[in-house]
Design an enzyme around this catalytic site. Sequence first.
Site, PDB file in Angstrom:
ATOM      1  N   HIS A 279       7.793  39.845   1.826  1.00 41.39           N
ATOM      2  CA  HIS A 279       6.397  39.424   2.046  1.00 41.39           C
ATOM      3  C   HIS A 279       6.331  37.901   2.154  1.00 41.39           C
ATOM      4  O   HIS A 279       5.742  37.353   3.088  1.00 41.39           O
ATOM      5  CB  HIS A 279       5.528  39.913   0.883  1.00 41.39           C
ATOM      6  CG  HIS A 279       4.119  39.402   0.907  1.00 41.39           C
ATOM      7  ND1 HIS A 279       3.054  40.188   1.285  1.00 41.39           N
ATOM      8  CD2 HIS A 279       3.585  38.175   0.592  1.00 41.39           C
ATOM      9  CE1 HIS A 279       1.939  39.477   1.218  1.00 41.39           C
ATOM     10  NE2 HIS A 279       2.236  38.249   0.797  1.00 41.39           N
ATOM     11  N   GLU A 280       6.941  37.232   1.186  1.00 43.22           N
ATOM     12  CA  GLU A 280       6.914  35.770   1.186  1.00 43.22           C
ATOM     13  C   GLU A 280       7.715  35.194   2.351  1.00 43.22           C
ATOM     14  O   GLU A 280       7.313  34.196   2.961  1.00 43.22           O
ATOM     15  CB  GLU A 280       7.452  35.236  -0.152  1.00 43.22           C
ATOM     16  CG  GLU A 280       6.673  35.681  -1.382  1.00 43.22           C
ATOM     17  CD  GLU A 280       5.200  35.291  -1.332  1.00 43.22           C
ATOM     18  OE1 GLU A 280       4.853  34.344  -0.602  1.00 43.22           O
ATOM     19  OE2 GLU A 280       4.394  35.934  -2.029  1.00 43.22           O
TER      20      GLU A 280
ATOM     21  N   HIS B  44       5.630  35.097   5.519  1.00 45.37           N
ATOM     22  CA  HIS B  44       4.797  33.893   5.611  1.00 45.37           C
ATOM     23  C   HIS B  44       5.624  32.690   6.054  1.00 45.37           C
ATOM     24  O   HIS B  44       5.220  31.928   6.932  1.00 45.37           O
ATOM     25  CB  HIS B  44       4.165  33.581   4.246  1.00 45.37           C
ATOM     26  CG  HIS B  44       3.132  34.557   3.806  1.00 45.37           C
ATOM     27  ND1 HIS B  44       2.123  35.015   4.621  1.00 45.37           N
ATOM     28  CD2 HIS B  44       2.929  35.162   2.597  1.00 45.37           C
ATOM     29  CE1 HIS B  44       1.347  35.850   3.953  1.00 45.37           C
ATOM     30  NE2 HIS B  44       1.821  35.955   2.721  1.00 45.37           N
TER      31      HIS B  44
END
Length: 213
Positions: free
Chosen positions: A53-54, A57
Amino acid sequence: MFKFTTSEIRDLFIAFIFISLSFAIANSARNPSAILNLLPIVMFGVGAGFILHELGHKLVSMKYGYWAEFKLWPQGLLFALITSFFGFVFAAPGAVYTYANYMTEEINGKISIAGPIVNIILAVIFLAISVAIYPSAFYSETSLLIFIICSVGYSINSFLAVFNLLPIGNLDGSKVLTWNAGIWIIAIAIAGIMTLMSMTIGVENIVRIILGY
């Protein structure tokens, strides 16, 4: 180039441990023995869900030429642990900070939605593996273990997606909604349905319905 600082790697590791422990506590009725047994299984789902998820980004930020770095939020770690004892995890142990002098709402929205999209895709992958492995889980301990890991992976990733898409404070949902309300509605609807099915029907029953059992 996709680069990580030493402090970023440290922060990701600490956040991964804390968020894994929080989900293990939340799903074990605060039983110490159950926590220890569940922790390694949870780590697979959280490891894939949280880290990727990170990185989602970070990757999109760097695609637009910005420097992006994950930083720990100590208060978020503590809040995640506290809420886990109530059966719920406020999963905000940190965030990827994008450094830019100027950024349009569109770019900010695309960077923000990258993380939840990763979680939705991972949830679908975990569910697909669960469907594929389920028939052999009745007579193979290895297949059963894989099924359990993937079931937890589906549940955690669908939850992470809908949680991060909430239009609250500095969560991804606020920035996505500001950029494009239509995309936000579609994304949170998909994540919400997946999470609701996990919480009400259960992953095994979802798999059985897909297989026609």
